[in-house]
Design an enzyme around this catalytic site. Structure first.
Site, PDB file in Angstrom:
ATOM      1  N   ARG A 558       0.831  -1.195   0.000  1.00  0.00           N
ATOM      2  CA  ARG A 558       0.000   0.000   0.000  1.00  0.00           C
ATOM      3  C   ARG A 558       0.865   1.245   0.000  1.00  0.00           C
ATOM      4  O   ARG A 558       1.959   1.273   0.586  1.00  0.00           O
ATOM      5  CB  ARG A 558      -0.887   0.034   1.253  1.00  0.00           C
ATOM      6  N   SER A 622       8.536  -5.237   6.185  1.00  0.00           N
ATOM      7  CA  SER A 622       8.271  -6.314   7.155  1.00  0.00           C
ATOM      8  C   SER A 622       9.131  -7.548   6.899  1.00  0.00           C
ATOM      9  O   SER A 622       8.623  -8.661   6.706  1.00  0.00           O
ATOM     10  CB  SER A 622       6.787  -6.681   7.129  1.00  0.00           C
ATOM     11  N   ASP A 676       6.596  -3.665  10.680  1.00  0.00           N
ATOM     12  CA  ASP A 676       5.141  -3.595  10.902  1.00  0.00           C
ATOM     13  C   ASP A 676       4.777  -3.780  12.376  1.00  0.00           C
ATOM     14  O   ASP A 676       3.795  -3.229  12.863  1.00  0.00           O
ATOM     15  CB  ASP A 676       4.385  -4.614  10.040  1.00  0.00           C
TER      16      ASP A 676
END
Length: 937
Positions: A558, A622, A676
């Site tokens: 995203r 991540s 994350d």
């Protein structure tokens, strides 16, 4: 009709005239399809009442649980005794069941009489007689010294509390029995009246009589209703058989019901055979409008007035008597026998149901000849008209019986269809009983009416061969098979279950590895890397500005614009777009990967009308990174299926900035590399200042927390705190988890992209749990414990059992339906309800272990924080994210329960993160900008 040829005056016209006369007289015994459908709906309501815990005590149709939980699967084998008791004589049988390919049953039996005085004497005399006959049979077979399991067909209404509990077998030892089945006789039927039996456990009474003799012993495993025996016998030959029907001296039906619908029992998984005891339908007045004066007269003269009213309209015990009462009534109305009756005709029981079979012979002329012969035996001198009329009376009575039976059977079929949510139900009904077998037309009428009432059910009727005896043995054989299979399954599943001691040991080893990971001296050897994140503070509410966030952690990523507002209108507003990463780019070159990411960022800025902007970026990356500062992250290794070359060992910020520079359309004035897990902690920290731990349990799993700087030996300085990225998925890479790993874990690890790596993650995270379950299911199937030993090709496919299935299977209250649809998706179209129950148990065990292991790791983390601060009691908040934690119905509760148990001095609150990787990344960047600005002032 004194002429030598009784049919001399017979003609079709005469036949029709007489039939019309009888039809008019007995019009209220002829039920329309509409009426039968109404009866069916009434019976369905009565079934519901019987199944419901609150209404069962007052229900006429008792819907008794039989504790038979499975139909035969063809693998049963062994020697069993059966005792078949349901009428004026009974049988003892030796049944040899051969499964595993042969699927054959051999039986030897002997019939014994029950004299009238014993049927109506005392209960002790009754059971002593049965014990004597059993002894005689065993003596004859030379088996008195053999203690065989016995299935007891006791065809009277009983309240059962259990079948026998079978003790799981030990190695090289046959299963043994705890000898405690219970079946309390509710009421005698079929003319039995032995005193002192009603309200008592018939198994105890029989055992007492056997013990009194003292010359033999048996294991009474199961008390079986003859209807259940019929279903089980036919179920051995036809796997679709899940209904049993008896229409003989008495009538009854049973069927396999979903446990969740049986309100009188606890537990909602799997199925159990329910004995409807439908003979009592109408005892509460539900059929009063359909009962005729003849029905009432018959009932008044019976030995149990007001009871078994439905049975009295259907069964062989009463059918002949109904015809006799009608003939008497018609004679007295001058419609038959010239108004004359005889003492024989007026005597109860002199017109038997077997007379009806003879009279209703397929051929009219033969049937009328039989009627003439039977009527003469009753002292009558019938005309041909009388014989035709008598035949028509028999037809009307037996047709009503068949149609009433069909209407209640239709209710049972609809219940099964609704349970399975099937548009079209395919089912086999196992049938036994003298009326069904011997009446020339009953079976055809019943079958035809059932198909008319439930056209959406594909129904097959299978006549039972020796249902009650063989069936009792089959129930016993199934009980033994289930005990063996359960023991083997539990032995395997026990390897996936962790004791409290084991979890404490996991916590202890985890704590040790954390200390090793923080130490400069042992960091390189530690499996848990305890990476500094250079995040020195959680949000204080004064952060503000516009920030970009890039969230990269899987096959889609995203790009977000995050507007942080401070002051009284403190808020975080976000807008985002999702982009995918094709497989070839995930596994291509690093340059291709970062160029693709930057292309998507440029597209987003243009979409937002901010082309050419220069903003700070929070980069949620991540994957395991080594950070020396906030805006630098050296990728240690790819995980989650990424393999882009030229990235490991490189600074991902530099790779990203190089791709931005190459494109030349926008700029990034500051980049914070964010894990994350840290983003999750920061998001929750914005809501709750006590949040100092971040946890992810999703596709992967990880944790972070605020560590004292003096413990973070890899970074200079002793003051304050820094967030440490535990990278706990790697715990176990030095063998710390070896003794807790199962063969299934090793299989999953060996077939993974990185064998030997991320061992803790492979026991916990969503990426691997489905694979663990799949491997357990394959093992069970190979051992014949599941899917009847037949594996589908799809189940052999890696990754086909998605982890989301675990959540679905355990979420839905109608979980068995959910499991069946998933198993069908896996190509297992022939899976049974028992298979579904087991698949659910496997999912539950695997998910529980994952949650407990997460709880053990988290206990080590929070206890470390407590000890760092020299606190007797710590109060702290953990920010959590991840699909497994959020969507699995039990994961969070089990994890929290484990944490409370293993870290009792820590009071932990859990706060679900809303978009830690996007919003959290922006907040880290905002905090960094705030701290930077504060340092410049």
């Amino acid at each position: 009709m004194s002429t030598s040829n009784p049919l001399a005056n017979y003609s079709t016209e005469l036949h029709d005239d007489q039939a019309d006369k009888v039809d008019k007289y007995l019009h209220n015994l002829q039920l329309s399809d509409k009426t039968l459908m109404d009866v069916s709906l009434r019976f369905r309501r009565e079934m519901d009442k019987g199944l419901c815990r609150d209404t069962n005590p007052t229900a006429a149709v008792k819907m008794l649980p039989t504790f038979v939980r499975s139909t035969p699967d063809g693998t049963e084998q062994g020697e069993f005794l059966a005792l078949d008791l349901g009428g004026s004589n009974f049988r003892v049988l030796l049944v040899k069941v051969m499964g595993n390919g042969e699927q054959k049953v051999e039986m030897e039996s002997q019939i014994y009489d029950i004299p009238e005085h014993i049927m109506r004497g005392s209960g002790s005399e009754f059971f002593d007689h049965i014990a004597d006959c059993l002894a005689n049979y065993l003596d004859k077979m030379g088996m008195k010294d053999k203690k065989l399991p016995l299935g007891f067909t006791f065809s009277f209404p009983c309240q059962q509390t259990k079948l026998d509990e079978i003790t799981p077998p030990q190695p090289n030892i046959q299963p043994s029995l705890s000898l405690n089945p219970q079946a309390v006789l509710m009421s005698w039927t079929k003319g039995f009246r032995s005193s002192g039996v009603e309200g008592h456990d018939v198994v105890s009474l029989l055992r007492k009589s056997i013990k009194k003799r003292g010359d033999f012993d048996i294991d009474i495993v199961a008390v079986v209703n003859d209807t259940v025996g019929t279903m089980m016998t036919c179920g051995f030959d036809d796997r679709h058989c899940e209904v049993g029907l008896i229409v003989g001296t008495g009538t009854n039906a049973c069927y396999m019901e979903q446990m969740r619908n049986i309100g009188v029992l606890d537990g909602d998984e799997g199925r159990m055979c329910v004995n409807t005891e439908w003979g009592a339908f109408g005892d509460d007045g539900a059929l009063e409008d359909l009962r005729t004066d003849i029905d009432r007269e018959l009932d008044a003269g019976s030995f149990n007035p007001g009871k078994q009213l439905f049975e009295k309209m259907i069964s062989g015990m009463y059918m002949g008597e109904l015809v006799r009462l009608i003939l008497v009534k018609m004679a007295r109305s001058q419609l038959l026998f010239q108004g004359k009756t005889t003492s024989e005709l007026l005597t109860t029981g002199h017109f038997s149901t077997s007379h009806i079979y003879a009279i209703e012979n397929d051929k009219d002329e033969e049937g009328i000849a039989s009627a003439e012969k039977i009527l003469r035996s009753l002292g009558l001198d019938p005309s041909v008209e009388d014989c035709i009329a008598t035949r028509r009376v028999c037809q009307i009575v037996s047709t009503r019986a068949a149609h009433l039976c069909a209407s209640s059977l239709a209710s049972v079929l609809r219940q099964i269809r609704d349970n399975k949510a099937a548009e079209k139900l395919r089912v086999t009904i196992g049938v036994d009983g003298s009326v069904y077998k011997n009446h020339p037309e009953f079976s055809r009428r019943l079958n035809k009416m059932v198909r008319r009432l439930v056209p959406d059910c594909d129904v097959r009727f299978l006549q039972s061969q020796d249902g009650s005896g063989k069936g009792a043995a089959m129930v016993t054989a199934v009980a033994f098979r289930l005990a063996n299979q359960k023991a083997e399954r539990q032995r395997i599943l026990d390897t996936l279950r962790l004791s409290r001691e084991q979890l404490l040991e996991v916590k202890r080893r985890f704590s040790e590895e954390m200390t090793r990971g923080l130490s400069k001296q042992t960091h390189q050897q530690a499996s848990i890397k305890m990476l500094p994140t250079y995040v020195r503070s959680t949000p204080d509410g004064s952060e503000h500005g516009d920030f970009l966030a890039l969230d990269l952690g899987g096959s889609s990523f995203r790009v977000l614009l995050v507007r942080v507002r401070s002051g009284t209108k403190r808020s975080v507003d976000m807008q985002q777009k999702i982009y995918s990463i094709p497989q070839e780019i995930m596994q291509g070159t690093g340059e291709e990967l970062f160029n693709h990411i930057v292309d998507c960022m440029a597209d987003f800025l243009e979409y937002m009308g901010m082309k050419g902007a220069s903003l700070p970026l929070g980069f949620t990356f991540s994957f395991p990174c080594d950070q020396t500062k906030l805006d630098e992250g050296i990728l240690l290794k790819w995980t989650k299926g990424f393999k882009a070359s030229g990235c490991e060992g490189k600074d991902v910020v530099a790779l990203l900035k190089e791709a931005v520079r190459s494109r030349g359309e926008f700029d990034l004035n500051f980049v914070a590399v964010v894990n994350d897990t840290v983003g999750t902690m920061m998001t929750c920290g914005y809501e709750d200042p006590k949040c100092e731990v971040g946890l992810i349990v999703g596709t992967g799993t990880n944790a972070c927390y605020m560590e004292e700087m003096h413990n973070v030996e890899l970074v200079e300085g002793d003051n304050g705190r820094m967030c440490v990225n535990v990278e706990w998925g790697a715990f176990g890479e030095n063998g710390e988890l070896e003794e807790f790993c199962t063969e299934f874990d090793r299989l999953v690890d060996a077939c993974s992209n990185y064998p030997g790596k991320q061992r803790y993650e492979k026991m916990i995270s969503g990426m691997y749990l489905g694979e663990i379950v799949r491997n357990v299911l394959l093992d069970f199937t190979a051992k014949g414990l599941l899917f009847r030993g037949k594996v589908s090709e799809r189940l052999k496919t890696r990754g086909i059992f998605e982890t989301k299935f675990l959540s679905q299977i355990e979420s839905d209250r109608l979980a068995m339906r959910q499991v069946r649809s998933i198993l069908q998706h896996l190509g297992l179209t022939g899976s049974t309800c028992d298979d579904s129950v087991l698949v659910k148990e496997v999912c539950s065990v695997v998910a529980r272990r994952a949650a407990q292991l997460s709880g053990a790791g988290l206990a080590a983390v929070v206890d470390k924080i407590r000890q760092n601060r020299n606190l007797n009691q710590l109060s702290i908040t953990v920010g959590v994210d991840g699909t497994l934690y959020k969507t699995h119905p039990h994961f969070s509760a089990i994890m929290q329960e484990t944490l409370r148990d293993l870290a009792p001095q820590c009071e932990v609150t859990f706060l679900k993160s809303e978009d830690g990787s996007g919003k959290g990344a922006a907040l880290i960047t905002a905090v960094a900008c705030r701290v930077k600005n504060e340092g410049q002032q």
